[in-house]
Write a protein that holds these residues in place. Structure first.
Motif, PDB file in Angstrom:
ATOM      1  N   SER A  72      50.734  35.733  48.511  1.00  0.00           N
ATOM      2  CA  SER A  72      49.573  35.180  47.697  1.00  0.00           C
ATOM      3  C   SER A  72      49.196  34.167  49.073  1.00  0.00           C
ATOM      4  O   SER A  72      49.435  34.156  50.181  1.00  0.00           O
ATOM      5  CB  SER A  72      49.839  34.036  46.308  1.00  0.00           C
ATOM      6  OG  SER A  72      50.530  32.769  46.835  1.00  0.00           O
ATOM      7  N   GLU A 112      49.599  38.543  46.220  1.00  0.00           N
ATOM      8  CA  GLU A 112      48.532  38.422  45.405  1.00  0.00           C
ATOM      9  C   GLU A 112      46.642  37.756  46.332  1.00  0.00           C
ATOM     10  O   GLU A 112      47.093  36.684  47.339  1.00  0.00           O
ATOM     11  CB  GLU A 112      48.993  37.342  44.729  1.00  0.00           C
ATOM     12  CG  GLU A 112      48.097  36.812  43.096  1.00  0.00           C
ATOM     13  CD  GLU A 112      48.011  37.763  42.317  1.00  0.00           C
ATOM     14  OE1 GLU A 112      49.818  37.577  41.559  1.00  0.00           O
ATOM     15  OE2 GLU A 112      47.278  38.492  41.752  1.00  0.00           O
ATOM     16  N   GLY A 154      36.159  42.334  39.611  1.00  0.00           N
ATOM     17  CA  GLY A 154      37.468  41.084  38.814  1.00  0.00           C
ATOM     18  C   GLY A 154      38.631  42.104  38.334  1.00  0.00           C
ATOM     19  O   GLY A 154      39.897  41.490  37.028  1.00  0.00           O
ATOM     20  N   ASP A 155      38.669  43.684  38.653  1.00  0.00           N
ATOM     21  CA  ASP A 155      39.857  43.786  37.749  1.00  0.00           C
ATOM     22  C   ASP A 155      41.078  44.154  38.340  1.00  0.00           C
ATOM     23  O   ASP A 155      42.145  44.367  37.839  1.00  0.00           O
ATOM     24  CB  ASP A 155      39.588  45.695  37.174  1.00  0.00           C
ATOM     25  CG  ASP A 155      38.686  46.619  39.318  1.00  0.00           C
ATOM     26  OD1 ASP A 155      38.838  45.260  40.069  1.00  0.00           O
ATOM     27  OD2 ASP A 155      38.963  47.587  39.492  1.00  0.00           O
ATOM     28  N   ARG A 156      40.566  43.799  39.887  1.00  0.00           N
ATOM     29  CA  ARG A 156      42.410  43.779  40.406  1.00  0.00           C
ATOM     30  C   ARG A 156      42.357  42.228  41.181  1.00  0.00           C
ATOM     31  O   ARG A 156      43.755  41.869  40.665  1.00  0.00           O
ATOM     32  CB  ARG A 156      42.430  43.570  41.662  1.00  0.00           C
ATOM     33  CG  ARG A 156      42.398  45.577  41.514  1.00  0.00           C
ATOM     34  CD  ARG A 156      41.351  46.795  42.471  1.00  0.00           C
ATOM     35  NE  ARG A 156      39.990  46.510  42.468  1.00  0.00           N
ATOM     36  CZ  ARG A 156      39.200  46.034  43.075  1.00  0.00           C
ATOM     37  NH1 ARG A 156      39.876  46.930  44.332  1.00  0.00           N
ATOM     38  NH2 ARG A 156      37.827  46.983  43.363  1.00  0.00           N
ATOM     39  N   LYS A 158      42.715  38.479  39.943  1.00  0.00           N
ATOM     40  CA  LYS A 158      43.585  37.969  38.656  1.00  0.00           C
ATOM     41  C   LYS A 158      43.156  36.223  38.269  1.00  0.00           C
ATOM     42  O   LYS A 158      42.912  35.395  37.897  1.00  0.00           O
ATOM     43  CB  LYS A 158      44.852  37.845  38.602  1.00  0.00           C
ATOM     44  CG  LYS A 158      45.446  38.625  38.216  1.00  0.00           C
ATOM     45  CD  LYS A 158      45.197  39.762  36.852  1.00  0.00           C
ATOM     46  CE  LYS A 158      44.561  41.766  37.182  1.00  0.00           C
ATOM     47  NZ  LYS A 158      43.810  42.285  36.515  1.00  0.00           N
ATOM     48  N   TYR A 159      43.135  35.500  40.282  1.00  0.00           N
ATOM     49  CA  TYR A 159      42.225  33.896  40.329  1.00  0.00           C
ATOM     50  C   TYR A 159      41.654  34.143  41.313  1.00  0.00           C
ATOM     51  O   TYR A 159      41.402  34.593  42.325  1.00  0.00           O
ATOM     52  CB  TYR A 159      43.583  33.820  41.157  1.00  0.00           C
ATOM     53  CG  TYR A 159      45.340  33.516  40.407  1.00  0.00           C
ATOM     54  CD1 TYR A 159      45.523  32.819  39.425  1.00  0.00           C
ATOM     55  CD2 TYR A 159      46.292  34.966  40.901  1.00  0.00           C
ATOM     56  CE1 TYR A 159      46.346  33.092  38.680  1.00  0.00           C
ATOM     57  CE2 TYR A 159      47.182  35.270  39.947  1.00  0.00           C
ATOM     58  CZ  TYR A 159      47.123  34.216  38.509  1.00  0.00           C
ATOM     59  OH  TYR A 159      48.268  34.362  37.633  1.00  0.00           O
ATOM     60  N   TRP A 160      40.295  32.926  40.927  1.00  0.00           N
ATOM     61  CA  TRP A 160      39.600  32.700  41.472  1.00  0.00           C
ATOM     62  C   TRP A 160      38.723  31.561  41.481  1.00  0.00           C
ATOM     63  O   TRP A 160      39.316  30.870  40.800  1.00  0.00           O
ATOM     64  CB  TRP A 160      37.901  33.449  40.376  1.00  0.00           C
ATOM     65  CG  TRP A 160      37.682  35.077  40.316  1.00  0.00           C
ATOM     66  CD1 TRP A 160      38.838  35.472  38.889  1.00  0.00           C
ATOM     67  CD2 TRP A 160      37.503  35.373  41.125  1.00  0.00           C
ATOM     68  NE1 TRP A 160      38.635  36.951  39.716  1.00  0.00           N
ATOM     69  CE2 TRP A 160      37.674  37.490  40.602  1.00  0.00           C
ATOM     70  CE3 TRP A 160      36.893  35.870  42.059  1.00  0.00           C
ATOM     71  CZ2 TRP A 160      37.110  38.744  41.557  1.00  0.00           C
ATOM     72  CZ3 TRP A 160      35.772  37.058  42.767  1.00  0.00           C
ATOM     73  CH2 TRP A 160      36.496  38.101  42.101  1.00  0.00           C
ATOM     74  N   PHE A 212      37.412  38.328  31.384  1.00  0.00           N
ATOM     75  CA  PHE A 212      38.432  38.113  32.052  1.00  0.00           C
ATOM     76  C   PHE A 212      39.758  38.109  31.427  1.00  0.00           C
ATOM     77  O   PHE A 212      40.022  36.794  31.923  1.00  0.00           O
ATOM     78  CB  PHE A 212      38.860  38.506  33.109  1.00  0.00           C
ATOM     79  CG  PHE A 212      37.474  38.998  33.945  1.00  0.00           C
ATOM     80  CD1 PHE A 212      37.967  40.493  34.456  1.00  0.00           C
ATOM     81  CD2 PHE A 212      36.266  38.553  34.217  1.00  0.00           C
ATOM     82  CE1 PHE A 212      36.722  41.983  34.662  1.00  0.00           C
ATOM     83  CE2 PHE A 212      35.527  40.064  35.047  1.00  0.00           C
ATOM     84  CZ  PHE A 212      35.883  41.022  36.069  1.00  0.00           C
ATOM     85  N   GLU A 214      42.992  37.662  31.009  1.00  0.00           N
ATOM     86  CA  GLU A 214      44.399  37.914  31.599  1.00  0.00           C
ATOM     87  C   GLU A 214      44.211  36.810  32.739  1.00  0.00           C
ATOM     88  O   GLU A 214      44.557  36.690  33.715  1.00  0.00           O
ATOM     89  CB  GLU A 214      44.966  38.506  32.433  1.00  0.00           C
ATOM     90  CG  GLU A 214      44.833  39.368  31.007  1.00  0.00           C
ATOM     91  CD  GLU A 214      46.096  39.099  30.049  1.00  0.00           C
ATOM     92  OE1 GLU A 214      46.924  38.980  30.517  1.00  0.00           O
ATOM     93  OE2 GLU A 214      45.316  39.093  28.219  1.00  0.00           O
ATOM     94  N   SER A 215      43.240  36.527  33.160  1.00  0.00           N
ATOM     95  CA  SER A 215      42.769  36.366  34.865  1.00  0.00           C
ATOM     96  C   SER A 215      42.343  34.512  34.816  1.00  0.00           C
ATOM     97  O   SER A 215      42.119  34.239  33.628  1.00  0.00           O
ATOM     98  CB  SER A 215      41.573  36.926  35.128  1.00  0.00           C
ATOM     99  OG  SER A 215      41.235  37.773  35.224  1.00  0.00           O
ATOM    100  N   GLN A 216      42.692  33.462  36.033  1.00  0.00           N
ATOM    101  CA  GLN A 216      42.193  32.236  35.432  1.00  0.00           C
ATOM    102  C   GLN A 216      40.841  31.479  36.568  1.00  0.00           C
ATOM    103  O   GLN A 216      40.589  32.881  37.609  1.00  0.00           O
ATOM    104  CB  GLN A 216      43.569  31.416  35.847  1.00  0.00           C
ATOM    105  CG  GLN A 216      44.422  30.779  35.103  1.00  0.00           C
ATOM    106  CD  GLN A 216      45.107  30.233  34.739  1.00  0.00           C
ATOM    107  OE1 GLN A 216      45.260  30.231  36.308  1.00  0.00           O
ATOM    108  NE2 GLN A 216      46.418  29.867  33.559  1.00  0.00           N
TER     109      GLN A 216
END
Ligand code: BG6
Length: 466
Positions: A72, A112, A154-156, A158-160, A212, A214-216
């Motif tokens: 990551s 990631e 945001g489609d790819r 997952k962590y912002w 989103f 599934e994302s965080q």
């Protein structure tokens, strides 16, 4: 043998403005501009123009990161690159292409991508026009930029994360004069801190309404645990008050949705409270983070202030409530001038476990800056055993806390590849991979190979020497 959790983020962090270089960038950020007008304040007059050339060499660089076993990596999207019109938030198509290629390459290499949105790189035009983070209009423009990031990537991703170390912006720009525009104004600093929190909470709100599921999203905070010089009540009080401002301001607001009441009361007494609306406070209350990134470099030791905080002063400064304390015999990274105290990472983990609902978090930066690292070159490779020792000691304490239930899911070193660092430019090297800034040749250091093994096994054979 120290065992780490199975799905641990073994990685490293950098940022857009420190790695990409200014190539094809439409706008200047605060540091780009500062370098244009005062290059002499930067170490050896080295500026952000080339940085570590990631804009041109991202493929090779990501390949090297993979060779160091990183699963990551954090970087940031530059507001000054992505957005063409800062008022209407139209995007620059070349920039969208660039970040798409970077994100896709990370994913293709099994890394990631962790994306941050603001890393000290406000567009300078917004400072000149509106006073930057002093302005709530700028808060809304940031939310517009964030929304474009979620929409395009945001489609790819997952962590912002919304900000990196917002307290450093407050301290550097408005209190202690180490970032342009070097204003010294406690009241403005308080408003800027509040506005940065509001920007984070509003960006989180925009993220959630983008759907989103599934994302965080989270925030990256630099924590410097407070240690009083003695156990006497005046020192304990100084330490507590420093902690409220330095650490708890953003921690409480980001995780609990509320600013510490004691701090609010103190600011009210000083007639220094931020201007706010009830609607804004509701946004802050409702949009807390999914997870935290914690940057830890050094502890903060304080003692009682020289003068009573009740002394008559025309201007309010938060640090009138404490005095920095240099503990005799402390262990130092002499090159950087920071105390080394790895156990503080355990203390941070316990604090999050006990006082912040054991929220999910990761070490988003930790690292050892060393100057003139060429002195450790052996057969073309930097033998950075000191860095391996530094990381091991911190991981030792982190592991202790994890065994006791701390909800920590990763360790990111600052930084994957030696990068440009603000006023210090290329003075302190932190990377697992070295950069020759004249040729841009990059070479994995001893620590890079060591990190690969660590990441692949999830085990560390290390014990503390008594
Ligand atoms: C962190 C910042 O606080 O410190 C990074 O998030 C920075 O952006 C790093 O580069 C190291 O700073 P310096 O000044 O020692 O190179």
């Amino acid at each position: 043998m120290l065992e780490f959790p199975k799905k641990f983020w073994w990685g490293a962090a950098t940022s857009g403005p420190q790695s990409e270089g200014r190539f094809d960038k439409k706008h200047a950020n605060m540091f780009d501009y500062w370098y244009e007008i005062e290059p002499e304040v930067f170490y050896k007059q080295q500026g952000p123009d080339t940085a570590s050339n990631f804009y041109n060499s991202y493929k090779k660089d990501i390949q090297l990161m993979k060779e160091c076993g990183l699963n990551s990596v954090r970087t940031s999207i530059q507001w000054t690159r992505l957005i063409d019109d800062l008022e209407t938030n139209t995007v620059n198509s070349e920039a969208v292409d660039f970040y798409n290629r970077v994100i896709d390459e990370f994913i293709a290499q099994g890394i990631e991508p962790i994306i941050n949105l603001h890393h000290f790189d406000l567009p300078v035009e917004l400072y000149h026009k509106y006073g930057g983070w002093e302005s709530k209009h700028v808060v809304d423009l940031f939310v517009g930029f964030a929304t474009q990031c979620f929409k395009h990537f945001g489609d790819r991703v997952k962590y912002w994360f919304t900000h990196n170390e917002p307290m450093v912006v407050v301290e550097g720009e408005y209190l202690y004069e180490f970032h342009y525009p070097k204003i010294v104004d406690g009241k403005k600093a308080v408003q800027v801190a509040y506005n940065l929190q509001l920007a984070s909470s509003k960006a989180i709100e925009a993220f959630r309404t983008s759907g989103f599921k599934e994302s965080q999203i989270g925030i990256i905070l630099n924590l410097t645990p407070l240690y009083p010089a003695t156990e006497e009540s005046a020192d304990l009080l100084a330490s507590h008050q420093a902690d409220l401002w330095i650490n708890r301001f953003f921690m409480d607001a980001s995780v609990k949705g509320q600013f510490p009441t004691e701090l609010v009361a103190m600011l009210q007494k000083e007639d220094a409270l931020w201007s706010y609306t009830d609607e804004e406070l509701a946004i802050i209350a409702e949009n807390t983070v999914d997870q935290l990134g914690i940057n830890f470099y050094h502890p903060h030791r304080v003692e009682r202030p020289e003068f009573s905080p009740n002394s008559l002063a025309v201007d309010f400064m938060p640090n009138k409530y404490w005095k920095d304390y240099e503990m005799p015999g402390r262990r130092m990274n002499v090159d950087k001038g920071w105390e080394i105290y790895p156990k503080a990472l355990y203390d941070i983990a316990k604090d999050i476990q006990e006082n912040y609902g054991n929220i999910s978090w990761f070490v988003s930066e930790n690292g050892m800056g060393v100057s003139n690292e060429e002195r450790y070159l052996v057969d073309g490779r930097i033998e950075d055993d000191y860095r391996i020792q530094f990381i091991s000691e911190h991981l030792y304490w982190l592991n202790q806390a994890i065994q006791e239930g701390a909800n920590c899911h990763g360790y990111h070193l600052w930084t994957p590849i030696d990068c440009w660092s603000w006023m210090n430019a290329y003075r302190n090297r932190y990377g697992l991979i070295s950069t020759n800034i004249h040729t841009q040749v990059k070479t994995i250091k001893k620590s890079g190979y060591w990190f690969k093994e660590l990441s692949e096994t999830g085990q560390l054979d290390f014990s503390l020497e008594e």
